[in-house]
Design an enzyme around this catalytic site. Structure first.
Site, short mmCIF file in Angstrom:
data_model
loop_
_atom_site.label_atom_id
_atom_site.label_comp_id
_atom_site.label_asym_id
_atom_site.label_seq_id
_atom_site.Cartn_x
_atom_site.Cartn_y
_atom_site.Cartn_z
N TYR A 1 -5.28 8.74 3.05
CA TYR A 1 -4.84 7.31 3.34
C TYR A 1 -5.84 6.56 4.16
CZ TYR A 1 -2.21 4.02 5.97
OH TYR A 1 -1.54 2.81 6.34
N ALA B 1 0.81 -1.12 0.00
CA ALA B 1 0.03 0.15 -0.15
C ALA B 1 0.81 1.36 -0.02
CB ALA B 1 -0.95 0.03 1.23
N ASN C 1 1.24 1.84 15.24
CA ASN C 1 2.80 2.59 15.01
C ASN C 1 3.51 1.68 14.89
OD1 ASN C 1 1.01 5.32 15.47
ND2 ASN C 1 3.39 6.01 15.08
N GLY D 1 5.20 20.51 22.76
CA GLY D 1 3.76 19.99 22.95
C GLY D 1 2.88 20.57 22.18
N SER E 1 -5.24 -0.12 9.14
CA SER E 1 -4.63 0.89 9.63
C SER E 1 -5.43 1.46 10.75
CB SER E 1 -4.15 2.05 8.65
OG SER E 1 -3.57 2.97 9.32
N HIS F 1 14.84 6.91 13.02
CA HIS F 1 15.48 8.06 12.85
C HIS F 1 16.33 8.54 14.11
CE1 HIS F 1 13.89 9.26 8.79
NE2 HIS F 1 12.66 8.62 9.38
N LYS G 1 12.17 3.61 3.86
CA LYS G 1 10.82 4.58 3.83
C LYS G 1 11.03 5.85 3.97
CE LYS G 1 7.30 2.88 5.96
NZ LYS G 1 6.26 2.65 7.25
#
Length: 344
Positions: free
Chosen positions: A139, A77, A170, A204, A116, A188, A179
């Protein structure tokens, strides 16, 4: 008979194939799009019996020129929540899935497909019920529409074979390096900390403090184990596939930092120590994400457990420790960082 895995060169798909290989299953037909050829590295670690480009494959399915498989794992997907081309998203995610579903029903074989948690949008109740659903982007809608059609088929009693929709929360873990910006926070931050000595999180927003936005982070091996459970014991339905825990992004950052510090022989830190020492830093929340961001997710696993799936789910602390070990083994030197090439 063979097993079809779409998105086989991608993140969850590659882990799916590897898990089948561990069972001794190598007659796997891999389907993907290698227009960005670097994804071949995931496939190179897998044992497969054939490969099809996703466009060629769906045309062969439409013409009914593919031999009957034992089952279909549809992981492929476009998962980019910032993709605004609705025509592409609906064709790639919705229509493609429906073609496979209809074919699987004709053949009377089980199909497990990737839905999802984006189907829930801004909801704070994550139970598989239409009352809780309201995607914030196309999406999420492309995934929700498949689920809605499956519900209609279930209500009519028209299914001829099991169909399982798994609402991924997640997901993070090995084989997501291709990705780019859509790779997990943990991925990351591993490279950020190795290069810069600190990691970055959003300040925040939406009533949450710095780094306190909470998500259900689920390790990819646990996700694949859920897929394999329903391969072994298919029970039709739409199921949440998460850890069942809501943990703040601070937990992810601290898990990565401390795993790397342990590897270097340094003492682990509390959150307060990590922030005060500059190991975790906060950056302004992006304007483009305001109104389109899920600040809280937590999978309700009641339906999953009722479906007979008792796969244990790792916490963020357990998952990030395992993932950092994998990344350290894979990227032994800072120069091996795949995000460097991505930035060029």
């Amino acid at each position: 008979m063979s097993i079809i895995v779409t998105g086989a060169a991608g993140f969850i798909g590659a882990n799916n194939v590897l898990a089948l290989n561990k069972r001794g299953i190598t007659d796997v037909i891999a389907v993907d799009n290698l227009s960005k050829a670097e994804k071949f590295k995931n496939l190179a670690e897998c044992q497969i019996s054939d490969y099809f480009d996703k466009r060629e494959f769906i045309e062969l399915v439409k013409a009914r020129k593919i031999a009957k498989p034992e089952a279909i794992f549809h992981q492929g997907a476009c998962s980019d929540t910032m993709e605004y081309d609705g025509h592409y998203m609906m064709n790639n995610n919705y229509r493609y899935t429906m073609e496979l579903l209809q074919w699987a029903q004709e053949l009377k074989i089980p199909m497990i497909y990737a839905s999802s948690a984006a189907t829930y949008g801004g909801s704070t109740t994550f139970v598989e019920d239409p009352a809780n659903e309201g995607p914030l982007n196309v999406y999420g809608y492309s995934k929700l529409l498949v689920d809605q059609v499956l519900r209609q088929w279930m209500a009519k009693g028209s299914l001829t074979a099991p169909v399982i929709g798994l609402r991924y929360f997640n997901v993070y873990g090995p084989h997501e390096q291709h990705k780019g910006r859509m790779a997990s926070v943990a991925f990351h931050q591993f490279f950020q900390y190795r290069k810069e000595g600190h990691v970055r999180l959003f300040e925040g927003c939406m009533g949450y403090g710095n780094g306190e936005q909470m998500r259900d982070f689920v390790y990819v091996e646990d996700v694949v184990n859920v897929n394999l459970h329903f391969f072994d014991k298919p029970v039709t339905g739409i199921y949440n596939c998460g850890s069942g825990r809501a943990q703040p992004f601070n937990d992810v950052a601290l898990g990565v930092v401390n795993a790397l510090r342990r590897n270097n022989g340094d003492a682990t830190l509390s959150l307060e120590e990590a922030v005060e020492g500059g190991h975790i830093r906060y950056v302004p929340f992006p304007e483009k994400l305001k109104g389109k961001y899920q600040a809280f997710t937590q999978a309700d696993l009641t339906n999953l457990r009722k479906g007979g799936c008792d796969v244990p789910m790792r916490s963020v602390e357990e998952g990030t420790a395992h993932y950092v070990d994998f990344l350290l083994n894979r990227y032994k030197n800072v120069e091996d960082d795949p995000t460097i090439a991505e930035a060029k």
